[in-house]
Design a protein around this motif. Structure first.
Motif, PDB file in Angstrom:
ATOM      1  N   LEU A 158       0.822  -1.209   0.000  1.00 26.54           N
ATOM      2  CA  LEU A 158       0.000   0.000   0.000  1.00 26.54           C
ATOM      3  C   LEU A 158       0.856   1.259   0.000  1.00 26.54           C
ATOM      4  N   GLU A 159       1.859   1.293   0.848  1.00 22.10           N
ATOM      5  CA  GLU A 159       2.666   2.504   1.011  1.00 22.10           C
ATOM      6  C   GLU A 159       3.573   2.760  -0.182  1.00 22.10           C
ATOM      7  N   LEU A 160       4.185   1.703  -0.716  1.00 24.86           N
ATOM      8  CA  LEU A 160       5.181   1.880  -1.780  1.00 24.86           C
ATOM      9  C   LEU A 160       4.575   1.832  -3.180  1.00 24.86           C
ATOM     10  N   ASP A 161       3.614   0.922  -3.384  1.00 18.76           N
ATOM     11  CA  ASP A 161       3.112   0.685  -4.736  1.00 18.76           C
ATOM     12  C   ASP A 161       1.808   1.407  -5.044  1.00 18.76           C
ATOM     13  N   VAL A 162       0.945   1.564  -4.059  1.00 20.38           N
ATOM     14  CA  VAL A 162      -0.379   2.135  -4.333  1.00 20.38           C
ATOM     15  C   VAL A 162      -0.440   3.619  -4.019  1.00 20.38           C
ATOM     16  N   TYR A 163      -0.203   3.982  -2.776  1.00 21.03           N
ATOM     17  CA  TYR A 163      -0.470   5.345  -2.349  1.00 21.03           C
ATOM     18  C   TYR A 163       0.701   6.300  -2.536  1.00 21.03           C
ATOM     19  N   GLY A 164       1.858   5.942  -2.044  1.00 21.31           N
ATOM     20  CA  GLY A 164       2.959   6.899  -2.099  1.00 21.31           C
ATOM     21  C   GLY A 164       2.575   8.166  -1.362  1.00 21.31           C
ATOM     22  N   ASP A 165       2.542   9.283  -2.091  1.00 22.37           N
ATOM     23  CA  ASP A 165       2.143  10.562  -1.492  1.00 22.37           C
ATOM     24  C   ASP A 165       0.651  10.844  -1.654  1.00 22.37           C
ATOM     25  N   LEU A 166      -0.099   9.916  -2.221  1.00 23.81           N
ATOM     26  CA  LEU A 166      -1.529  10.126  -2.407  1.00 23.81           C
ATOM     27  C   LEU A 166      -2.260  10.024  -1.075  1.00 23.81           C
ATOM     28  N   ARG A 167      -3.406  10.677  -1.006  1.00 21.70           N
ATOM     29  CA  ARG A 167      -4.218  10.564   0.205  1.00 21.70           C
ATOM     30  C   ARG A 167      -4.857   9.174   0.267  1.00 21.70           C
ATOM     31  N   ARG A 168      -5.261   8.765   1.456  1.00 15.04           N
ATOM     32  CA  ARG A 168      -5.943   7.506   1.648  1.00 15.04           C
ATOM     33  C   ARG A 168      -7.361   7.758   2.120  1.00 15.04           C
ATOM     34  N   SER A 169      -8.231   6.805   1.863  1.00 12.35           N
ATOM     35  CA  SER A 169      -9.601   6.856   2.361  1.00 12.35           C
ATOM     36  C   SER A 169     -10.111   5.428   2.460  1.00 12.35           C
ATOM     37  N   ALA A 170     -11.245   5.255   3.127  1.00 13.40           N
ATOM     38  CA  ALA A 170     -11.824   3.917   3.268  1.00 13.40           C
ATOM     39  C   ALA A 170     -12.196   3.348   1.908  1.00 13.40           C
ATOM     40  N   LEU A 171     -12.759   4.174   1.028  1.00 13.75           N
ATOM     41  CA  LEU A 171     -13.142   3.696  -0.295  1.00 13.75           C
ATOM     42  C   LEU A 171     -11.918   3.370  -1.148  1.00 13.75           C
ATOM     43  N   LEU A 172     -10.884   4.194  -1.064  1.00 10.26           N
ATOM     44  CA  LEU A 172      -9.677   3.909  -1.834  1.00 10.26           C
ATOM     45  C   LEU A 172      -8.982   2.651  -1.331  1.00 10.26           C
ATOM     46  N   ASP A 173      -9.107   2.353  -0.044  1.00  8.28           N
ATOM     47  CA  ASP A 173      -8.556   1.095   0.473  1.00  8.28           C
ATOM     48  C   ASP A 173      -9.253  -0.100  -0.169  1.00  8.28           C
ATOM     49  N   VAL A 174     -10.558   0.038  -0.434  1.00  2.51           N
ATOM     50  CA  VAL A 174     -11.291  -1.020  -1.135  1.00  2.51           C
ATOM     51  C   VAL A 174     -10.728  -1.194  -2.539  1.00  2.51           C
TER      52      VAL A 174
END
Length: 282
Positions: A158-174
């Motif tokens: 999640l931290e390295l491949d998906v989000y990086g500097d992007l914000r997170r949310s419950a829906l984006l976690d899905v």
């Protein structure tokens, strides 16, 4: 939200839907390496006015990859996409696309302009390979290595491949859960390097810039402005796109290439502004 599989010959294609079947249809096509859930936050914001239909492209998510790499080439992809739209019994629709999905969307528009009532491109379709310094070989090599790499834990993924500097949310976690492939205790990107390589080759072979002047002018491009070091290239290619297509180009402040994850409310508002009034007129 409803998820199901349809069948196109020997291929399984996963579909994700939001909203009532009585609403006007927005058909969504995601970027390279993503899935139908890429549009989850935008869809949740507009599902009371629209029926949002999003697919996992071939070789992505739960959809089968093409057996022949030539099927990823733009004209073939556009023809295949029309088959899927016919299977889904969609007559006319609005087209929402991101990144590589926007390249495919433009070739679809070239051959099926009467089916599409309006198009919003999310930072895609304008980044001509012809004016980019990176060669085909270098770009293919990058994706082959990147998509075959792995990390040891879900959080690292999640931290390295998906989000990086992007914000997170419950829906984006899905949505993020759709992007991982776990194998032997390792976490890989779900799209394989082989598929990514085929797609990159196809984008180099068939340039959208060659069809700009043949496209309908009711295009809206929501364009990223970050990171700053890509600004010159984006300014150049989006200006060419705007001049040759007559499209409306909107630069979104502080938006990365994942603009619909950065600012889903901006995309949703653009949909309401452009397409709700049009729907009432129709």
């Amino acid at each position: 939200m409803e998820r199901y599989i349809i069948h196109d010959g020997g291929m399984d294609i996963r579909i994700t839907e939001w909203g009532s079947k009585n609403h006007p249809v927005i058909f969504c096509l995601h970027g390279l390496g993503s899935t139908s859930l890429s549009f989850i936050e935008v869809a949740e914001k507009v599902k009371n006015q629209f029926r949002v239909i999003s697919i996992d492209a071939p070789g992505h998510g739960k959809s089968s990859p093409f057996d022949d790499p030539r099927k990823y080439e733009m004209p073939a992809m556009a023809a295949w996409l029309n088959q899927i739209i016919n299977i889904l019994e969609i007559d006319r629709f609005y087209f929402l696309s991101h990144s590589w999905g926007s390249f495919v969307a433009l070739f679809y528009l070239l051959h099926n302009p009467a089916k599409v009532k309006g198009s919003i491109l999310i930072d895609g379709g304008y980044q001509t390979k012809r004016l980019k310094e990176e060669s085909l070989e270098d770009e293919v090599a990058f994706y082959l290595e990147d998509y075959e790499d792995f990390v040891d834990t879900w959080e690292e993924f999640l931290e390295l491949d998906v989000y990086g500097d992007l914000r997170r949310s419950a829906l984006l976690d899905v949505a993020a859960k759709d992007l991982a492939l776990e194998k032997g205790g390792k976490f890989y990107w779900h799209t394989r390097g082989k598929t990514a390589g085929h797609i990159v080759r196809a984008m180099h072979k068939h340039e959208t810039m060659d069809i700009y002047e043949k496209l309908p002018s009711n295009l809206v491009l929501l364009r990223a402005t970050m990171p700053i070091e890509r600004q010159e290239y984006r300014d150049l290619t989006s200006t060419i796109f705007e001049e040759k297509t007559g499209a409306e180009v909107k630069l979104i402040s502080n938006a990365t290439h994942m603009l619909h994850w950065d600012f889903p409310e901006i995309v949703a508002e653009e949909i309401r502004e452009k397409w709700t009034n049009q729907t009432r007129k129709n």
